[in-house]
Write a protein that holds these residues in place. Structure first.
Motif, PDB file in Angstrom:
ATOM      1  N   GLN A  69      36.881  43.083  76.952  1.00  0.00           N
ATOM      2  CA  GLN A  69      35.512  43.318  77.734  1.00  0.00           C
ATOM      3  C   GLN A  69      34.361  43.096  76.872  1.00  0.00           C
ATOM      4  OE1 GLN A  69      35.646  47.691  78.203  1.00  0.00           O
ATOM      5  NE2 GLN A  69      33.732  47.512  79.424  1.00  0.00           N
ATOM      6  N   CYS A  70      33.457  42.681  77.708  1.00  0.00           N
ATOM      7  CA  CYS A  70      32.094  42.200  77.008  1.00  0.00           C
ATOM      8  C   CYS A  70      31.285  43.259  76.503  1.00  0.00           C
ATOM      9  CB  CYS A  70      31.169  41.395  78.376  1.00  0.00           C
ATOM     10  SG  CYS A  70      29.550  40.933  77.955  1.00  0.00           S
ATOM     11  N   CYS A  71      30.807  43.143  75.444  1.00  0.00           N
ATOM     12  CA  CYS A  71      30.121  43.996  75.030  1.00  0.00           C
ATOM     13  C   CYS A  71      28.564  44.393  75.638  1.00  0.00           C
ATOM     14  CB  CYS A  71      29.675  44.062  73.280  1.00  0.00           C
ATOM     15  SG  CYS A  71      31.331  43.864  72.467  1.00  0.00           S
ATOM     16  N   ASP A  72      28.262  43.223  76.317  1.00  0.00           N
ATOM     17  CA  ASP A  72      26.768  43.335  76.902  1.00  0.00           C
ATOM     18  C   ASP A  72      26.869  43.924  78.278  1.00  0.00           C
ATOM     19  OD1 ASP A  72      25.556  42.813  74.686  1.00  0.00           O
ATOM     20  OD2 ASP A  72      25.523  40.557  75.051  1.00  0.00           O
ATOM     21  N   CYS A  73      27.681  43.243  79.164  1.00  0.00           N
ATOM     22  CA  CYS A  73      27.584  43.490  80.540  1.00  0.00           C
ATOM     23  C   CYS A  73      28.586  43.996  81.118  1.00  0.00           C
ATOM     24  CB  CYS A  73      27.370  42.176  81.377  1.00  0.00           C
ATOM     25  SG  CYS A  73      29.122  41.077  81.595  1.00  0.00           S
ATOM     26  N   GLY A  74      29.745  44.292  80.165  1.00  0.00           N
ATOM     27  CA  GLY A  74      30.988  45.002  80.492  1.00  0.00           C
ATOM     28  C   GLY A  74      31.772  44.429  81.612  1.00  0.00           C
ATOM     29  N   ALA A  75      31.628  43.209  81.593  1.00  0.00           N
ATOM     30  CA  ALA A  75      32.864  42.363  82.204  1.00  0.00           C
ATOM     31  C   ALA A  75      34.042  42.644  81.600  1.00  0.00           C
ATOM     32  CB  ALA A  75      32.531  40.790  82.526  1.00  0.00           C
ATOM     33  N   GLN A  76      35.155  42.589  82.472  1.00  0.00           N
ATOM     34  CA  GLN A  76      36.637  42.526  81.534  1.00  0.00           C
ATOM     35  C   GLN A  76      37.450  41.756  82.533  1.00  0.00           C
ATOM     36  OE1 GLN A  76      36.437  47.122  81.979  1.00  0.00           O
ATOM     37  NE2 GLN A  76      38.606  46.786  82.787  1.00  0.00           N
ATOM     38  N   THR A  77      38.684  41.680  81.776  1.00  0.00           N
ATOM     39  CA  THR A  77      39.864  41.214  82.303  1.00  0.00           C
ATOM     40  C   THR A  77      40.731  42.063  82.911  1.00  0.00           C
ATOM     41  OG1 THR A  77      40.891  41.329  80.447  1.00  0.00           O
ATOM     42  CG2 THR A  77      39.763  39.377  80.453  1.00  0.00           C
ATOM     43  N   ALA A  78      41.580  41.680  83.763  1.00  0.00           N
ATOM     44  CA  ALA A  78      42.840  42.875  84.167  1.00  0.00           C
ATOM     45  C   ALA A  78      43.473  43.095  82.652  1.00  0.00           C
ATOM     46  CB  ALA A  78      43.788  41.779  84.952  1.00  0.00           C
ATOM     47  N   ILE A  79      44.071  44.000  82.702  1.00  0.00           N
ATOM     48  CA  ILE A  79      44.994  44.810  81.755  1.00  0.00           C
ATOM     49  C   ILE A  79      45.916  43.876  81.629  1.00  0.00           C
ATOM     50  CG2 ILE A  79      46.366  46.568  80.944  1.00  0.00           C
ATOM     51  CD1 ILE A  79      44.267  48.542  81.802  1.00  0.00           C
ATOM     52  N   ALA A  80      46.509  43.569  80.461  1.00  0.00           N
ATOM     53  CA  ALA A  80      47.774  42.857  80.064  1.00  0.00           C
ATOM     54  C   ALA A  80      48.846  43.935  79.452  1.00  0.00           C
ATOM     55  CB  ALA A  80      47.464  41.524  79.132  1.00  0.00           C
ATOM     56  N   THR A  81      49.699  44.296  80.025  1.00  0.00           N
ATOM     57  CA  THR A  81      50.750  45.369  79.391  1.00  0.00           C
ATOM     58  C   THR A  81      51.724  44.545  78.636  1.00  0.00           C
ATOM     59  OG1 THR A  81      51.842  45.233  81.209  1.00  0.00           O
ATOM     60  CG2 THR A  81      50.170  46.777  81.319  1.00  0.00           C
ATOM     61  N   TYR A  82      52.355  45.538  77.824  1.00  0.00           N
ATOM     62  CA  TYR A  82      53.666  45.129  77.167  1.00  0.00           C
ATOM     63  C   TYR A  82      54.252  46.452  76.970  1.00  0.00           C
ATOM     64  CZ  TYR A  82      51.167  47.060  72.992  1.00  0.00           C
ATOM     65  OH  TYR A  82      50.677  47.834  72.071  1.00  0.00           O
ATOM     66  N   SER A  83      55.720  46.310  76.906  1.00  0.00           N
ATOM     67  CA  SER A  83      56.741  47.317  76.758  1.00  0.00           C
ATOM     68  C   SER A  83      57.238  47.243  75.508  1.00  0.00           C
ATOM     69  CB  SER A  83      57.641  47.257  77.982  1.00  0.00           C
ATOM     70  OG  SER A  83      58.219  46.169  77.896  1.00  0.00           O
ATOM     71  N   LYS A  84      57.488  46.354  74.796  1.00  0.00           N
ATOM     72  CA  LYS A  84      57.906  46.319  73.519  1.00  0.00           C
ATOM     73  C   LYS A  84      57.235  45.987  72.546  1.00  0.00           C
ATOM     74  CE  LYS A  84      61.188  43.281  74.505  1.00  0.00           C
ATOM     75  NZ  LYS A  84      61.130  42.746  75.947  1.00  0.00           N
ATOM     76  N   PRO A  85      57.158  46.359  71.414  1.00  0.00           N
ATOM     77  CA  PRO A  85      56.661  46.012  70.282  1.00  0.00           C
ATOM     78  C   PRO A  85      56.443  44.617  69.860  1.00  0.00           C
ATOM     79  CG  PRO A  85      57.554  47.916  69.524  1.00  0.00           C
ATOM     80  CD  PRO A  85      58.290  47.418  70.888  1.00  0.00           C
ATOM     81  N   GLU A  86      57.632  43.760  70.100  1.00  0.00           N
ATOM     82  CA  GLU A  86      57.523  42.402  69.761  1.00  0.00           C
ATOM     83  C   GLU A  86      56.614  41.513  71.006  1.00  0.00           C
ATOM     84  OE1 GLU A  86      60.257  44.332  69.986  1.00  0.00           O
ATOM     85  OE2 GLU A  86      61.879  43.348  70.866  1.00  0.00           O
ATOM     86  N   ASP A  87      56.442  42.210  71.919  1.00  0.00           N
ATOM     87  CA  ASP A  87      55.570  41.712  73.018  1.00  0.00           C
ATOM     88  C   ASP A  87      54.190  41.831  72.854  1.00  0.00           C
ATOM     89  OD1 ASP A  87      58.069  40.405  74.170  1.00  0.00           O
ATOM     90  OD2 ASP A  87      58.196  42.031  75.649  1.00  0.00           O
TER      91      ASP A  87
END
Ligand SMILES: [Zn+2]
Length: 73
Positions: free
Chosen positions: A31-49
């Motif tokens: 996320q951008c600290c200034d305007c709040g733009a952000q990416t889609a969430i990148a999920t993971y299900s395992k610690p190694e991921d």
């Protein structure tokens, strides 16, 4: 695990500083600290991921694939 070596470019919308956020131990978003733009969430299900998800979010951000919080867009 240290993720500090994952580089983030400045915000593609406003040029502000980017920050990586971890969502409750299952996903990352950038996320951008200034305007709040952000990416889609990148999920993971395992610690190694976990790092892969962080890199995926950073890659998306660095490509400029972000959503702007500005109304009407
Ligand atoms: Zn911005």
């Amino acid at each position: 695990m240290d993720l500090s070596d994952i580089s983030l470019q400045d915000c593609p919308i406003c040029g502000g500083a980017a920050a990586m956020f971890e969502e409750g131990g299952w996903a990352f978003t950038i996320q951008c600290c200034d305007c709040g733009a952000q990416t889609a969430i990148a999920t993971y299900s395992k610690p190694e991921d976990r790092r892969k998800a962080a890199e995926s979010a950073a890659y998306t951000w660095n490509l400029g694939k972000v959503t702007s919080p500005s109304p009407g867009e």
